[in-house]
Design a protein around this motif. Structure first.
Motif, PDB file in Angstrom:
ATOM      1  N   UNK A 174      45.207  41.834  40.017  1.00  0.00           N
ATOM      2  CA  UNK A 174      45.652  40.675  40.782  1.00  0.00           C
ATOM      3  C   UNK A 174      46.764  39.922  40.051  1.00  0.00           C
ATOM      4  N   UNK A 175      46.624  39.798  38.727  1.00  0.00           N
ATOM      5  CA  UNK A 175      47.660  39.110  37.955  1.00  0.00           C
ATOM      6  C   UNK A 175      49.008  39.795  38.085  1.00  0.00           C
ATOM      7  N   UNK A 176      49.003  41.126  38.041  1.00  0.00           N
ATOM      8  CA  UNK A 176      50.255  41.884  38.180  1.00  0.00           C
ATOM      9  C   UNK A 176      50.845  41.698  39.575  1.00  0.00           C
ATOM     10  N   UNK A 235      40.709  44.860  48.313  1.00  0.00           N
ATOM     11  CA  UNK A 235      41.218  44.208  49.530  1.00  0.00           C
ATOM     12  C   UNK A 235      40.685  42.781  49.628  1.00  0.00           C
ATOM     13  N   UNK A 236      39.404  42.604  49.303  1.00  0.00           N
ATOM     14  CA  UNK A 236      38.796  41.269  49.374  1.00  0.00           C
ATOM     15  C   UNK A 236      39.461  40.312  48.389  1.00  0.00           C
ATOM     16  N   UNK A 237      39.716  40.780  47.179  1.00  0.00           N
ATOM     17  CA  UNK A 237      40.377  39.927  46.169  1.00  0.00           C
ATOM     18  C   UNK A 237      41.791  39.585  46.613  1.00  0.00           C
ATOM     19  N   UNK A 238      42.516  40.566  47.153  1.00  0.00           N
ATOM     20  CA  UNK A 238      43.876  40.314  47.631  1.00  0.00           C
ATOM     21  C   UNK A 238      43.875  39.306  48.773  1.00  0.00           C
ATOM     22  N   UNK A 239      42.925  39.423  49.690  1.00  0.00           N
ATOM     23  CA  UNK A 239      42.837  38.491  50.817  1.00  0.00           C
ATOM     24  C   UNK A 239      42.539  37.075  50.342  1.00  0.00           C
TER      25      UNK A 239
END
Length: 252
Positions: free
Chosen positions: A61-63, A227-231
């Motif tokens: 996620x950081x990237x 996908x959940x973290x990105x959302x």
């Protein structure tokens, strides 16, 4: 409690209630119909996978956020500068606007091979693609807002000796703020989508790479966890832009 605070609390409650209702129905349907995990996992299983893979997902996620934020900032800055330039110099608009339309008539993903060839597999190629995707969305809204000003107000400023640049600063940019913020809101979602898709096409790290790698390993729970973290990250950033919209365009 003030009316503004109450209204904000009501908006937050409504915004949270919708996703919660969807998750509850999703959980109930998956469990009630005994849907296999590889077809559609339950939200509780996805949440458990997020906890298990949290270090990996946060690193990715950081990237992805870094690439999306850099492309978002560059694309928005270029778009706003071009929108102002086109209003100040209509000749440039007639020359360059067809080029911009032609570039954005093709899906941004189609430029992925070129971006990878020019900028490599690292973050630069993802930033370039996000810049392209974000730029046009912000440009269209900003350009429309800068042109849709009250001509009587422009004539009044002109009568006091204000030139085109001064009119831009005093009238056009403030009047265009609602349109500009709409473009920035749309661009937030596009920036995350393009960054993730670009990472899936060619990258060494990031949420998109995590999704691609998990798909190759047939680890669909990890795919859904990413996908959940990105959302969740996209919703959080979208909320920040909405907050800025309320602060900057307080009269709307």
């Amino acid at each position: 409690m003030s009316n503004k605070t109450a209204a904000l609390g009501a908006d937050i409650a409504i915004g949270v209630a919708g996703p919660l209702l969807v998750l509850v129905l999703w959980e109930a349907l998956v469990r009630g119909l005994a849907v296999p995990t590889y077809v559609l996992p339950a939200p509780s299983a996805i949440a458990a996978q997020v906890v298990t893979d949290l270090p990996l997902l946060l690193g990715g996620l950081g990237v992805t956020l870094g690439e999306a934020a850099a492309g978002y900032a560059i694309g928005a800055a270029i778009a706003l500068a071009l929108a102002c330039l086109f209003v100040l110099a209509p000749v440039l608009e007639r020359i360059l606007l067809p080029v911009l339309v032609a570039l954005n008539s093709v899906p941004v993903v189609a430029f992925a091979p070129v971006a990878l060839l020019w900028f490599g597999m690292g973050p630069a190629s993802k930033i370039a693609m996000v810049t392209l995707a974000v730029g046009f969305a912000v440009f269209v809204n900003a350009h429309h807002g800068l042109r849709a000003v009250d001509e009587s107000a422009a004539n009044l400023l002109r009568s006091f000796g204000a030139g085109p640049l001064r009119q831009m600063v005093l009238l056009r940019v403030p009047a265009a703020l609602p349109s500009i913020m709409n473009g920035l809101r749309v661009a937030v979602v596009r920036s995350m989508i393009i960054a993730i898709v670009a990472e899936m096409i060619g990258a060494y790290k990031g949420l998109g790479w995590t999704i691609f790698e998990a798909t190759q390993q047939v680890d669909f729970l990890r795919v859904w966890a990413a996908i959940a973290v990105a959302s969740a990250a996209s919703m959080a950033v979208y909320g920040v832009v909405n907050w800025l919209d309320r602060r900057l365009v307080f009269w709307r």
